[in-house]
Design an enzyme around this catalytic site. Structure first.
Site, PDB file in Angstrom:
ATOM      1  N   ASN A  68       0.652  -5.151  -1.030  1.00 52.25           N
ATOM      2  CA  ASN A  68       0.679  -3.685  -1.183  1.00 52.25           C
ATOM      3  C   ASN A  68       1.904  -3.248  -1.968  1.00 52.25           C
ATOM      4  O   ASN A  68       1.824  -2.355  -2.821  1.00 52.25           O
ATOM      5  CB  ASN A  68       0.649  -2.993   0.187  1.00 52.25           C
ATOM      6  CG  ASN A  68      -0.756  -2.909   0.730  1.00 52.25           C
ATOM      7  OD1 ASN A  68      -1.551  -2.085   0.293  1.00 52.25           O
ATOM      8  ND2 ASN A  68      -1.088  -3.791   1.667  1.00 52.25           N
ATOM      9  N   GLU A  96      -6.905  -1.175   0.154  1.00 51.13           N
ATOM     10  CA  GLU A  96      -5.518  -0.725   0.367  1.00 51.13           C
ATOM     11  C   GLU A  96      -4.774  -0.599  -0.964  1.00 51.13           C
ATOM     12  O   GLU A  96      -4.053   0.372  -1.199  1.00 51.13           O
ATOM     13  CB  GLU A  96      -4.762  -1.722   1.260  1.00 51.13           C
ATOM     14  CG  GLU A  96      -5.249  -1.759   2.684  1.00 51.13           C
ATOM     15  CD  GLU A  96      -4.455  -2.728   3.554  1.00 51.13           C
ATOM     16  OE1 GLU A  96      -4.523  -2.590   4.772  1.00 51.13           O
ATOM     17  OE2 GLU A  96      -3.774  -3.628   3.019  1.00 51.13           O
ATOM     18  N   HIS A 148      -2.641   1.011   7.602  1.00 51.41           N
ATOM     19  CA  HIS A 148      -3.187   0.208   8.704  1.00 51.41           C
ATOM     20  C   HIS A 148      -4.594  -0.255   8.329  1.00 51.41           C
ATOM     21  O   HIS A 148      -5.392   0.541   7.827  1.00 51.41           O
ATOM     22  CB  HIS A 148      -3.221   1.053   9.983  1.00 51.41           C
ATOM     23  CG  HIS A 148      -3.744   0.289  11.151  1.00 51.41           C
ATOM     24  ND1 HIS A 148      -2.965  -0.608  11.875  1.00 51.41           N
ATOM     25  CD2 HIS A 148      -4.986   0.239  11.710  1.00 51.41           C
ATOM     26  CE1 HIS A 148      -3.699  -1.149  12.821  1.00 51.41           C
ATOM     27  NE2 HIS A 148      -4.927  -0.656  12.750  1.00 51.41           N
TER      28      HIS A 148
HETATM   29  C1  GRF Z   1      -1.822  -4.897   5.159  1.00 53.03           C
HETATM   30  O1  GRF Z   1      -3.117  -5.391   5.332  1.00 53.03           O
HETATM   31  C2  GRF Z   1      -1.584  -3.653   5.964  1.00 53.03           C
HETATM   32  O2  GRF Z   1      -2.736  -2.965   6.298  1.00 53.03           O
HETATM   33  C3  GRF Z   1      -0.929  -4.163   7.231  1.00 53.03           C
HETATM   34  O3  GRF Z   1      -0.186  -5.275   6.835  1.00 53.03           O
HETATM   35  C4  GRF Z   1      -0.782  -5.868   5.684  1.00 53.03           C
HETATM   36  C5  GRF Z   1       0.316  -6.119   4.689  1.00 53.03           C
HETATM   37  O4  GRF Z   1      -0.094  -6.942   3.643  1.00 53.03           O
HETATM   38  N1  GRF Z   1      -0.151  -3.109   7.832  1.00 53.03           N
HETATM   39  P1  GRF Z   1       0.815  -7.170   2.375  1.00 53.03           P
HETATM   40  O5  GRF Z   1       2.131  -7.758   2.842  1.00 53.03           O
HETATM   41  O6  GRF Z   1       1.000  -5.850   1.700  1.00 53.03           O
HETATM   42  O7  GRF Z   1       0.046  -8.139   1.533  1.00 53.03           O
END
Ligand code: GRF
Length: 202
Positions: free
Chosen positions: A19, A181, A116
């Protein structure tokens, strides 16, 4: 997009940082009026730190403390100090695995968002994609919400729906949610930054 004001966003994460990368990409493409002022982790080995270093973004690692799921007040104080040192205006949680409590919230509540991997209020807590799969629901998704003292319970800002397909495994479903996301977070942050600039930029 005009460069007249960029919102300073700090990204907090404990894991692989996908993300964070989607946000950093949107920033570098000029798609959101922000600069990532610092990336903070509770895990020195986290890929998010490595990726931020590669992009030349300042990083900080918190002391791990005595507890796995939350930070003692003195560590939250250190976190607040770091965020202020980098003139943070908006805090973006992206896979940060510690529950944030009073010391942090006193300083940054109303300025902190989280993503989330479920359609809240369904499936709060860890590994929400597994819970959705086990519950045999037809769809799940992801939610961006303000962070409050109730874990995964703050006001919802935006959601994206993701179907659960026949034959899905926890991994395939999680990957599909993460794709959603990566699209949703930069879009929502753009709106939040534009709002922020309208309200506070001189
Ligand atoms: C994501 O799937 C988010 O929804 C959760 O933690 C994960 C983080 O993934 N809170 P990344 O580190 O951004 O790949």
């Amino acid at each position: 997009m005009s460069n007249s004001k960029l919102v300073n966003i700090a990204v907090l994460g404990s894991g692989k940082g996908s993300n964070f990368l989607s946000i950093a990409k949107a920033v570098s493409m000029g798609e959101l009026p922000a600069r990532i002022c610092v990336v903070v982790s509770d895990n020195p080995e986290a890929l998010i730190i490595k990726k931020a270093n590669e992009l030349g973004i300042p990083t900080a690692v918190l002391p791990c403390g005595k507890y796995k799921t939350w930070l003692e007040p003195w560590i939250e104080e250190e976190l607040v100090r770091i965020l202020k040192e980098y003139h943070t205006e908006l805090v973006v949680l992206a896979g940060f695995m510690r529950v944030l409590k009073e010391t942090f919230l006193n300083a940054f509540e109303g300025r902190t968002v989280n993503i989330h991997p479920s359609l809240l209020p369904a499936f709060k807590g860890k590994e929400a994609w597994k819970a959705a799969l086990e519950a045999c629901v037809a769809e799940t998704g992801c939610t961006i919400h303000w962070v409050s003292k109730e874990v995964d319970g703050g006001k919802i800002i935006a959601q994206s729906r993701v179907p659960i397909l026949p034959g899905d495994t926890p991994e395939s479903l999680h990957a599909r949610i993460q794709q959603a996301e990566h699209e949703l977070y930069p879009k929502v942050l753009k709106d939040l930054c534009l709002d922020w600039i309208k309200k506070y930029a001189k």
